[in-house]
Design a protein around this motif. Structure first.
Motif, PDB file in Angstrom:
ATOM      1  N   ASP A 144       0.835  -1.209   0.000  1.00  0.00           N
ATOM      2  CA  ASP A 144       0.000   0.000   0.000  1.00  0.00           C
ATOM      3  C   ASP A 144       0.868   1.257   0.000  1.00  0.00           C
ATOM      4  O   ASP A 144       0.588   2.221  -0.724  1.00  0.00           O
ATOM      5  CB  ASP A 144      -0.913   0.004   1.229  1.00  0.00           C
ATOM      6  N   ALA A 145       1.910   1.262   0.825  1.00  0.00           N
ATOM      7  CA  ALA A 145       2.831   2.406   0.841  1.00  0.00           C
ATOM      8  C   ALA A 145       3.548   2.534  -0.499  1.00  0.00           C
ATOM      9  O   ALA A 145       3.772   3.648  -0.993  1.00  0.00           O
ATOM     10  CB  ALA A 145       3.840   2.251   1.981  1.00  0.00           C
ATOM     11  N   GLY A 146       3.896   1.405  -1.102  1.00  0.00           N
ATOM     12  CA  GLY A 146       4.594   1.421  -2.388  1.00  0.00           C
ATOM     13  C   GLY A 146       3.753   2.002  -3.512  1.00  0.00           C
ATOM     14  O   GLY A 146       4.253   2.796  -4.325  1.00  0.00           O
ATOM     15  N   VAL A 147       2.475   1.630  -3.593  1.00  0.00           N
ATOM     16  CA  VAL A 147       1.628   2.166  -4.670  1.00  0.00           C
ATOM     17  C   VAL A 147       1.318   3.644  -4.423  1.00  0.00           C
ATOM     18  O   VAL A 147       1.145   4.421  -5.387  1.00  0.00           O
ATOM     19  CB  VAL A 147       0.329   1.349  -4.821  1.00  0.00           C
ATOM     20  N   ILE A 228      -6.168  -2.422   0.409  1.00  0.00           N
ATOM     21  CA  ILE A 228      -7.179  -1.671  -0.335  1.00  0.00           C
ATOM     22  C   ILE A 228      -6.531  -0.652  -1.263  1.00  0.00           C
ATOM     23  O   ILE A 228      -6.932  -0.490  -2.427  1.00  0.00           O
ATOM     24  CB  ILE A 228      -8.165  -0.985   0.633  1.00  0.00           C
ATOM     25  N   LEU A 229      -5.519   0.059  -0.775  1.00  0.00           N
ATOM     26  CA  LEU A 229      -4.841   1.037  -1.630  1.00  0.00           C
ATOM     27  C   LEU A 229      -4.206   0.358  -2.836  1.00  0.00           C
ATOM     28  O   LEU A 229      -4.215   0.905  -3.948  1.00  0.00           O
ATOM     29  CB  LEU A 229      -3.782   1.797  -0.835  1.00  0.00           C
ATOM     30  N   MET A 230      -3.652  -0.820  -2.623  1.00  0.00           N
ATOM     31  CA  MET A 230      -3.064  -1.569  -3.735  1.00  0.00           C
ATOM     32  C   MET A 230      -4.117  -1.860  -4.805  1.00  0.00           C
ATOM     33  O   MET A 230      -3.876  -1.641  -6.010  1.00  0.00           O
ATOM     34  CB  MET A 230      -2.467  -2.878  -3.223  1.00  0.00           C
ATOM     35  N   LEU A 231      -5.276  -2.317  -4.383  1.00  0.00           N
ATOM     36  CA  LEU A 231      -6.337  -2.653  -5.340  1.00  0.00           C
ATOM     37  C   LEU A 231      -6.843  -1.406  -6.063  1.00  0.00           C
ATOM     38  O   LEU A 231      -7.068  -1.438  -7.275  1.00  0.00           O
ATOM     39  CB  LEU A 231      -7.488  -3.354  -4.609  1.00  0.00           C
ATOM     40  N   VAL A 232      -7.020  -0.307  -5.320  1.00  0.00           N
ATOM     41  CA  VAL A 232      -7.504   0.927  -5.947  1.00  0.00           C
ATOM     42  C   VAL A 232      -6.523   1.397  -7.016  1.00  0.00           C
ATOM     43  O   VAL A 232      -6.923   1.774  -8.130  1.00  0.00           O
ATOM     44  CB  VAL A 232      -7.703   2.019  -4.872  1.00  0.00           C
ATOM     45  N   TYR A 233      -5.249   1.364  -6.697  1.00  0.00           N
ATOM     46  CA  TYR A 233      -4.250   1.830  -7.658  1.00  0.00           C
ATOM     47  C   TYR A 233      -4.189   0.925  -8.883  1.00  0.00           C
ATOM     48  O   TYR A 233      -4.184   1.413 -10.027  1.00  0.00           O
ATOM     49  CB  TYR A 233      -2.882   1.905  -7.002  1.00  0.00           C
ATOM     50  N   LEU A 234      -4.134  -0.379  -8.669  1.00  0.00           N
ATOM     51  CA  LEU A 234      -4.000  -1.300  -9.796  1.00  0.00           C
ATOM     52  C   LEU A 234      -5.226  -1.269 -10.701  1.00  0.00           C
ATOM     53  O   LEU A 234      -5.106  -1.273 -11.937  1.00  0.00           O
ATOM     54  CB  LEU A 234      -3.739  -2.718  -9.289  1.00  0.00           C
ATOM     55  N   PHE A 235      -6.415  -1.227 -10.121  1.00  0.00           N
ATOM     56  CA  PHE A 235      -7.625  -1.134 -10.950  1.00  0.00           C
ATOM     57  C   PHE A 235      -7.659   0.195 -11.708  1.00  0.00           C
ATOM     58  O   PHE A 235      -8.015   0.234 -12.894  1.00  0.00           O
ATOM     59  CB  PHE A 235      -8.882  -1.279 -10.083  1.00  0.00           C
ATOM     60  N   SER A 236      -7.289   1.286 -11.017  1.00  0.00           N
ATOM     61  CA  SER A 236      -7.307   2.600 -11.668  1.00  0.00           C
ATOM     62  C   SER A 236      -6.328   2.647 -12.827  1.00  0.00           C
ATOM     63  O   SER A 236      -6.666   3.124 -13.932  1.00  0.00           O
ATOM     64  CB  SER A 236      -6.958   3.696 -10.655  1.00  0.00           C
ATOM     65  N   TYR A 237      -5.128   2.141 -12.611  1.00  0.00           N
ATOM     66  CA  TYR A 237      -4.125   2.187 -13.665  1.00  0.00           C
ATOM     67  C   TYR A 237      -4.510   1.278 -14.827  1.00  0.00           C
ATOM     68  O   TYR A 237      -4.370   1.654 -16.009  1.00  0.00           O
ATOM     69  CB  TYR A 237      -2.760   1.783 -13.115  1.00  0.00           C
ATOM     70  N   THR A 238      -5.003   0.109 -14.525  1.00  0.00           N
ATOM     71  CA  THR A 238      -5.364  -0.852 -15.573  1.00  0.00           C
ATOM     72  C   THR A 238      -6.496  -0.323 -16.450  1.00  0.00           C
ATOM     73  O   THR A 238      -6.419  -0.361 -17.689  1.00  0.00           O
ATOM     74  CB  THR A 238      -5.778  -2.188 -14.923  1.00  0.00           C
ATOM     75  N   ILE A 239      -7.532   0.189 -15.818  1.00  0.00           N
ATOM     76  CA  ILE A 239      -8.689   0.684 -16.586  1.00  0.00           C
ATOM     77  C   ILE A 239      -8.315   1.928 -17.388  1.00  0.00           C
ATOM     78  O   ILE A 239      -8.688   2.064 -18.571  1.00  0.00           O
ATOM     79  CB  ILE A 239      -9.862   0.965 -15.632  1.00  0.00           C
ATOM     80  N   SER A 240      -7.576   2.855 -16.758  1.00  0.00           N
ATOM     81  CA  SER A 240      -7.218   4.088 -17.464  1.00  0.00           C
ATOM     82  C   SER A 240      -6.303   3.798 -18.654  1.00  0.00           C
ATOM     83  O   SER A 240      -6.458   4.414 -19.729  1.00  0.00           O
ATOM     84  CB  SER A 240      -6.543   5.067 -16.499  1.00  0.00           C
ATOM     85  N   VAL A 272      -4.185  -8.148 -16.784  1.00  0.00           N
ATOM     86  CA  VAL A 272      -4.033  -7.716 -15.392  1.00  0.00           C
ATOM     87  C   VAL A 272      -5.399  -7.564 -14.727  1.00  0.00           C
ATOM     88  O   VAL A 272      -5.578  -7.938 -13.562  1.00  0.00           O
ATOM     89  CB  VAL A 272      -3.244  -6.393 -15.331  1.00  0.00           C
ATOM     90  N   PHE A 273      -6.371  -7.031 -15.460  1.00  0.00           N
ATOM     91  CA  PHE A 273      -7.712  -6.875 -14.892  1.00  0.00           C
ATOM     92  C   PHE A 273      -8.299  -8.223 -14.485  1.00  0.00           C
ATOM     93  O   PHE A 273      -8.899  -8.357 -13.405  1.00  0.00           O
ATOM     94  CB  PHE A 273      -8.625  -6.185 -15.906  1.00  0.00           C
ATOM     95  N   ILE A 274      -8.112  -9.228 -15.323  1.00  0.00           N
ATOM     96  CA  ILE A 274      -8.618 -10.568 -14.989  1.00  0.00           C
ATOM     97  C   ILE A 274      -7.913 -11.128 -13.762  1.00  0.00           C
ATOM     98  O   ILE A 274      -8.540 -11.726 -12.885  1.00  0.00           O
ATOM     99  CB  ILE A 274      -8.456 -11.509 -16.204  1.00  0.00           C
ATOM    100  N   LEU A 275      -6.604 -10.915 -13.673  1.00  0.00           N
ATOM    101  CA  LEU A 275      -5.846 -11.408 -12.509  1.00  0.00           C
ATOM    102  C   LEU A 275      -6.211 -10.659 -11.233  1.00  0.00           C
ATOM    103  O   LEU A 275      -6.087 -11.214 -10.128  1.00  0.00           O
ATOM    104  CB  LEU A 275      -4.351 -11.278 -12.779  1.00  0.00           C
ATOM    105  N   LEU A 276      -6.659  -9.421 -11.370  1.00  0.00           N
ATOM    106  CA  LEU A 276      -7.022  -8.646 -10.182  1.00  0.00           C
ATOM    107  C   LEU A 276      -8.298  -9.167  -9.515  1.00  0.00           C
ATOM    108  O   LEU A 276      -8.504  -8.937  -8.312  1.00  0.00           O
ATOM    109  CB  LEU A 276      -7.205  -7.180 -10.555  1.00  0.00           C
ATOM    110  N   LEU A 277      -9.137  -9.849 -10.255  1.00  0.00           N
ATOM    111  CA  LEU A 277     -10.393 -10.347  -9.674  1.00  0.00           C
ATOM    112  C   LEU A 277     -10.138 -11.364  -8.563  1.00  0.00           C
ATOM    113  O   LEU A 277     -10.641 -11.194  -7.443  1.00  0.00           O
ATOM    114  CB  LEU A 277     -11.286 -10.922 -10.774  1.00  0.00           C
ATOM    115  N   PRO A 278      -9.365 -12.440  -8.802  1.00  0.00           N
ATOM    116  CA  PRO A 278      -9.073 -13.347  -7.682  1.00  0.00           C
ATOM    117  C   PRO A 278      -8.209 -12.688  -6.606  1.00  0.00           C
ATOM    118  O   PRO A 278      -8.328 -13.033  -5.421  1.00  0.00           O
ATOM    119  CB  PRO A 278      -8.349 -14.525  -8.338  1.00  0.00           C
ATOM    120  N   LEU A 279      -7.340 -11.745  -7.001  1.00  0.00           N
ATOM    121  CA  LEU A 279      -6.535 -11.046  -5.996  1.00  0.00           C
ATOM    122  C   LEU A 279      -7.434 -10.237  -5.061  1.00  0.00           C
ATOM    123  O   LEU A 279      -7.206 -10.201  -3.842  1.00  0.00           O
ATOM    124  CB  LEU A 279      -5.527 -10.127  -6.687  1.00  0.00           C
TER     125      LEU A 279
END
Length: 397
Positions: A144-147, A228-240, A272-279
């Protein structure tokens, strides 16, 4: 003279905002120091790292990660980000064998351009997980700190892209379209994009980065569940990235035999979006909110045992405690046997000793007299009565 030409002159001709477009005339090389070229993009990396550290300082302190630990982990992540970003760019190139495998020294030629941020993500996150295990920190708290660090630093990377002209969109007539005029700009390496208004794709990404950073800073003070921060960042970056690349002038590629008119980064975003679902399911299932009063970084994480020397010191202190208690008790008992009156405490020398002896003799006499008074009377055979003498009275029969 209106304000826009004045701003153009004051900027040294680097930036001219309309009309009708945004004109950029900046050399990607900031300054030449002999054979060394200091580039704007490299400077933005340094600034991004410094700002990223400043942004996460409060967050890491609240979570129980000290600054020494942050810096120990930082250097590993910088190396992982550079290596991962460069290698992922290289493997995506259509002429990988001819340009890189047959000329391996070009793999590290970052001055030729080419970094893929997805590659940095793919290598930095495992690096954070590994370092968290070494430092005995909750991996999700550290990620979370890293993202959060990445979201802040990425903003300055996009400024570097705008100066370089290495992220451009399709030709456009929109009033915010960008025109690159400097002959050393990456956009001018291709005549079809030099002095031509194009979509400012890097500017779009910059705006999204600012929004995502604001959202993450808001959540950082309110969300107690690690990850949670990790998920928010990864989803935001992937979708954008998936949608922004529709405006970017990149090559269309196929993937696994599928040709859907998508670019390399868009295919990566889909995977990445597909992999984020089980993550996401795993994080929500295993990560628990940190209770109030607990240290988030170490909550639920076994810590290192105390060093042997520290254990020895603690054991010695505990073993000395009963001896100190016994000494205090002995001192107290001695104090209670001290004469109570001031006159008795001040008697010293031979006179004091004689007075003490006299007092002792009087006490013995008194005891003897009391014993004689209380001695039993024994009746003799002839009918007479005789008082028995107790032992220790000093009389002979």
């Amino acid at each position: 003279m209106n304000i826009l030409p004045l701003a153009y002159l004051l900027s040294g001709g680097w930036l001219h905002i309309g009309p009708p477009y945004i004109y950029i005339n900046i050399d990607p090389v900031l300054v030449h120091l002999g054979p060394l070229a200091v580039r704007w993009y490299g400077l933005m990396y340094v600034v991004g790292i410094m700002v990223g550290l400043w942004v996460i300082k409060g967050y890491t302190t609240r979570k129980g990660i000290d600054q020494d630990t942050v810096y120990r982990i930082l250097w590993w992540c910088i190396a992982a980000g550079l290596i991962g970003g460069r290698l992922y760019f290289v493997v995506q190139q259509p002429h990988l064998v001819e340009d890189y495998l047959m000329q391996p020294w070009r793999i590290i030629a970052t001055w030729e351009g080419g970094m893929a941020f997805y590659g940095a993500i793919f290598l930095v996150i495992p690096t954070l997980f590994w370092r968290a295990k070494v430092e005995r920190i909750n991996p999700l708290v550290l990620i979370d700190a890293g993202v959060l660090f990445g979201a802040a630093g990425q903003i300055f990377g996009r400024i570097g892209n705008l100066i370089n002209g290495d992220i451009i969109g399709f030709p456009s007539t929109l009033p915010w379209s960008t025109v690159y005029q400097n002959p050393n700009s990456w956009a001018c390496f291709n005549p079809s994009t030099c002095n031509v208004p194009v979509q400012p794709a890097a500017g779009y990404e910059l705006i999204i980065n600012l929004f995502v950073l604001g959202l993450m800073l808001y959540l950082a003070r309110r969300v107690r569940r690690p990850g949670i921060l990790m998920l928010v960042y990864l989803f935001s970056y992937t979708i954008s990235q998936f949608f922004i690349f529709f405006a970017r002038q990149n090559d269309i590629v196929s993937f696994l035999g599928l040709n859907l008119g998508l670019k390399q980064a868009q295919w990566t975003s889909l995977v990445v979006f597909i992999l984020l679902l089980p993550l996401t399911y795993w994080v929500m299932r295993t990560s628990r909110p940190v209770p109030d009063g607990e240290v988030a970084a170490t909550y639920g994480i076994p810590q290192k045992p105390k060093p042997a020397l520290e254990k020895k010191v603690i054991t010695e202190e505990l073993s000395e405690a009963p001896a100190l208690v016994a000494a205090d008790t002995e001192t107290t008992s001695v104090d209670t046997e001290t004469p109570a009156t001031e006159s008795e405490r001040t008697r010293t020398g031979p006179e004091g000793k004689e007075a003490t002896a006299a007092t002792t003799m009087e006490a013995d006499a008194h005891t003897t007299g009391h014993a004689e008074a209380t001695a039993p009377i024994t009746e003799q055979p002839d009918g007479s009565a005789v008082q028995s003498t107790p032992k220790g009275s000093g009389q002979k029969s």
